[in-house]
Design a protein around this motif. Structure first.
Motif, PDB file in Angstrom:
ATOM      1  N   TRP A  38       0.844  -1.202   0.000  1.00 43.58           N
ATOM      2  CA  TRP A  38       0.000   0.000   0.000  1.00 43.58           C
ATOM      3  C   TRP A  38       0.882   1.255   0.000  1.00 43.58           C
ATOM      4  O   TRP A  38       0.632   2.205  -0.744  1.00 43.58           O
ATOM      5  N   GLN A  39       1.928   1.245   0.812  1.00 41.12           N
ATOM      6  CA  GLN A  39       2.801   2.410   0.903  1.00 41.12           C
ATOM      7  C   GLN A  39       3.493   2.687  -0.432  1.00 41.12           C
ATOM      8  O   GLN A  39       3.580   3.828  -0.870  1.00 41.12           O
ATOM      9  N   GLN A  40       3.952   1.638  -1.091  1.00 41.08           N
ATOM     10  CA  GLN A  40       4.723   1.820  -2.322  1.00 41.08           C
ATOM     11  C   GLN A  40       3.855   2.101  -3.544  1.00 41.08           C
ATOM     12  O   GLN A  40       4.218   2.869  -4.420  1.00 41.08           O
ATOM     13  N   HIS A  41       2.672   1.453  -3.608  1.00 43.11           N
ATOM     14  CA  HIS A  41       1.878   1.518  -4.839  1.00 43.11           C
ATOM     15  C   HIS A  41       0.415   1.902  -4.624  1.00 43.11           C
ATOM     16  O   HIS A  41      -0.362   1.886  -5.580  1.00 43.11           O
ATOM     17  N   GLN A  42       0.033   2.197  -3.371  1.00 40.59           N
ATOM     18  CA  GLN A  42      -1.365   2.480  -3.039  1.00 40.59           C
ATOM     19  C   GLN A  42      -2.280   1.328  -3.449  1.00 40.59           C
ATOM     20  O   GLN A  42      -3.422   1.527  -3.852  1.00 40.59           O
ATOM     21  N   LEU A  43      -1.757   0.100  -3.360  1.00 43.96           N
ATOM     22  CA  LEU A  43      -2.537  -1.098  -3.655  1.00 43.96           C
ATOM     23  C   LEU A  43      -2.898  -1.787  -2.350  1.00 43.96           C
ATOM     24  O   LEU A  43      -2.118  -1.795  -1.403  1.00 43.96           O
TER      25      LEU A  43
ATOM     26  N   VAL B  21       7.497   9.814  17.038  1.00 44.93           N
ATOM     27  CA  VAL B  21       7.831   8.392  17.001  1.00 44.93           C
ATOM     28  C   VAL B  21       9.177   8.257  16.298  1.00 44.93           C
ATOM     29  O   VAL B  21       9.335   8.744  15.175  1.00 44.93           O
ATOM     30  N   PRO B  22      10.168   7.633  16.945  1.00 44.08           N
ATOM     31  CA  PRO B  22      11.445   7.413  16.262  1.00 44.08           C
ATOM     32  C   PRO B  22      11.248   6.419  15.116  1.00 44.08           C
ATOM     33  O   PRO B  22      10.747   5.325  15.329  1.00 44.08           O
ATOM     34  N   ASN B  23      11.586   6.845  13.905  1.00 43.47           N
ATOM     35  CA  ASN B  23      11.313   6.051  12.696  1.00 43.47           C
ATOM     36  C   ASN B  23      12.486   5.187  12.278  1.00 43.47           C
ATOM     37  O   ASN B  23      13.643   5.540  12.474  1.00 43.47           O
ATOM     38  N   GLU B  24      12.130   4.088  11.626  1.00 45.27           N
ATOM     39  CA  GLU B  24      13.087   3.234  10.935  1.00 45.27           C
ATOM     40  C   GLU B  24      12.659   3.189   9.464  1.00 45.27           C
ATOM     41  O   GLU B  24      11.519   3.524   9.130  1.00 45.27           O
ATOM     42  N   ALA B  25      13.555   2.736   8.600  1.00 50.19           N
ATOM     43  CA  ALA B  25      13.282   2.728   7.156  1.00 50.19           C
ATOM     44  C   ALA B  25      12.065   1.891   6.794  1.00 50.19           C
ATOM     45  O   ALA B  25      11.360   2.198   5.836  1.00 50.19           O
ATOM     46  N   TRP B  26      11.767   0.840   7.549  1.00 52.94           N
ATOM     47  CA  TRP B  26      10.667  -0.068   7.210  1.00 52.94           C
ATOM     48  C   TRP B  26       9.299   0.394   7.731  1.00 52.94           C
ATOM     49  O   TRP B  26       8.283  -0.189   7.409  1.00 52.94           O
ATOM     50  N   ASP B  27       9.282   1.439   8.548  1.00 55.56           N
ATOM     51  CA  ASP B  27       8.021   1.894   9.129  1.00 55.56           C
ATOM     52  C   ASP B  27       7.099   2.492   8.059  1.00 55.56           C
ATOM     53  O   ASP B  27       7.545   3.245   7.199  1.00 55.56           O
ATOM     54  N   VAL B  28       5.828   2.143   8.132  1.00 59.81           N
ATOM     55  CA  VAL B  28       4.824   2.655   7.197  1.00 59.81           C
ATOM     56  C   VAL B  28       3.960   3.679   7.927  1.00 59.81           C
ATOM     57  O   VAL B  28       3.191   3.323   8.819  1.00 59.81           O
ATOM     58  N   PRO B  29       4.080   4.977   7.565  1.00 63.95           N
ATOM     59  CA  PRO B  29       3.203   5.973   8.184  1.00 63.95           C
ATOM     60  C   PRO B  29       1.772   5.788   7.697  1.00 63.95           C
ATOM     61  O   PRO B  29       1.535   5.279   6.599  1.00 63.95           O
ATOM     62  N   LEU B  30       0.834   6.197   8.517  1.00 60.08           N
ATOM     63  CA  LEU B  30      -0.579   6.011   8.203  1.00 60.08           C
ATOM     64  C   LEU B  30      -1.185   7.290   7.629  1.00 60.08           C
ATOM     65  O   LEU B  30      -0.809   8.389   8.034  1.00 60.08           O
ATOM     66  N   PRO B  31      -2.153   7.160   6.702  1.00 59.44           N
ATOM     67  CA  PRO B  31      -2.796   8.348   6.150  1.00 59.44           C
ATOM     68  C   PRO B  31      -3.845   8.939   7.086  1.00 59.44           C
ATOM     69  O   PRO B  31      -4.185  10.113   6.968  1.00 59.44           O
ATOM     70  N   GLU B  32      -4.361   8.096   8.003  1.00 57.43           N
ATOM     71  CA  GLU B  32      -5.392   8.539   8.947  1.00 57.43           C
ATOM     72  C   GLU B  32      -5.258   7.767  10.244  1.00 57.43           C
ATOM     73  O   GLU B  32      -4.867   6.600  10.238  1.00 57.43           O
ATOM     74  N   ILE B  33      -5.609   8.432  11.341  1.00 58.33           N
ATOM     75  CA  ILE B  33      -5.704   7.775  12.646  1.00 58.33           C
ATOM     76  C   ILE B  33      -6.966   8.300  13.318  1.00 58.33           C
ATOM     77  O   ILE B  33      -7.234   9.511  13.310  1.00 58.33           O
ATOM     78  N   LEU B  34      -7.738   7.384  13.871  1.00 55.72           N
ATOM     79  CA  LEU B  34      -8.931   7.742  14.630  1.00 55.72           C
ATOM     80  C   LEU B  34      -8.687   7.442  16.097  1.00 55.72           C
ATOM     81  O   LEU B  34      -8.215   6.355  16.447  1.00 55.72           O
ATOM     82  N   THR B  35      -8.988   8.433  16.938  1.00 53.25           N
ATOM     83  CA  THR B  35      -8.969   8.236  18.383  1.00 53.25           C
ATOM     84  C   THR B  35     -10.355   8.625  18.892  1.00 53.25           C
ATOM     85  O   THR B  35     -11.153   9.192  18.140  1.00 53.25           O
ATOM     86  N   PRO B  36     -10.665   8.361  20.148  1.00 52.19           N
ATOM     87  CA  PRO B  36     -11.980   8.748  20.654  1.00 52.19           C
ATOM     88  C   PRO B  36     -12.290  10.237  20.487  1.00 52.19           C
ATOM     89  O   PRO B  36     -13.449  10.605  20.289  1.00 52.19           O
ATOM     90  N   SER B  37     -11.275  11.085  20.523  1.00 51.00           N
ATOM     91  CA  SER B  37     -11.546  12.523  20.473  1.00 51.00           C
ATOM     92  C   SER B  37     -11.165  13.209  19.163  1.00 51.00           C
ATOM     93  O   SER B  37     -11.473  14.385  18.978  1.00 51.00           O
ATOM     94  N   LYS B  38     -10.492  12.495  18.233  1.00 46.05           N
ATOM     95  CA  LYS B  38      -9.988  13.207  17.054  1.00 46.05           C
ATOM     96  C   LYS B  38      -9.866  12.290  15.841  1.00 46.05           C
ATOM     97  O   LYS B  38      -9.616  11.098  15.977  1.00 46.05           O
TER      98      LYS B  38
END
Length: 193
Positions: free
Chosen positions: A150-155, A172-189
């Motif tokens: 999904w990260q590489q090709h939006q598939l 968040v301390p990142n590594e090369a393999w980490d995939v960031p998310l386009p959306e996050i839902l929490t109870p308040s946001k």
């Protein structure tokens, strides 16, 4: 101890400290956000998970998805490919077992497996997240491997992280393999990146 390991321990303790009442309220507030999300309303096949270790409980969401006649899929630790997940169709009568992490998952039945590409959405658990959509998981890389295409090709399924508000951190301390998310839902946001 690495910065990621220390952060993982701190946030896991923070979410485990939530009371049963706080957990219940958070799950209900999350469900309200999910019910009004247009992508979720349009989805037919949704991957979810069962809460473990203080994670926000998606069971109210799963019950709502079933009531809306949507198919729900749960992750199963791949029996032959270490570090990977399969997704199995989950119903109220699915036989369940505990995996090597003592997490409940559907009993493996290859006829109930769906390819990742056939899923519409994937609710993604996490230990911590930041205001840029970076996600810290439990450390096994299962979801990062699952979401790499999904990260590489939006598939494949669109990932939507779900978490308690208390799981947000400054960075968040990142590594090369980490995939960031386009959306996050929490109870308040509803976070969009």
């Amino acid at each position: 101890m690495s910065e990621r390991h220390t952060l993982r321990q701190q946030i896991r303790e923070r979410r485990r400290a939530l009371t049963a009442e706080q957990q219940h309220l958070a799950a209900q507030q999350l469900l309200e956000r999910i019910q009004s999300h247009p992508d979720i309303s349009a989805a037919r096949r949704v991957a979810c998970y069962l809460a473990n270790d203080g994670e926000i409980n998606p069971l109210p969401t799963i019950h709502w998805l079933w009531a809306e006649k949507k198919e729900v899929y749960l992750p199963v630790v791949h029996p032959f490919t270490p570090g990977h997940l399969l997704f199995l169709h989950y119903t109220p009568t699915s036989p369940m077992v505990r995996n090597k992490f003592n997490i409940e998952e559907p009993e493996l039945d290859m006829s109930r497996v769906i390819p990742h590409s056939a899923l519409d959405l994937m609710f993604t658990p996490m230990v911590a997240f930041d205001a840029k959509g970076n996600r810290l998981g439990m450390g096994g890389g299962y979801y990062d491997r699952t979401l790499a295409c999904w990260q590489q090709h939006q598939l494949g399924p669109k990932p939507i992280g779900i978490a308690h508000d208390c799981q947000q951190v400054a960075a968040v301390p990142n590594e090369a393999w980490d995939v960031p998310l386009p959306e996050i839902l929490t109870p308040s946001k509803h976070w969009r990146f």
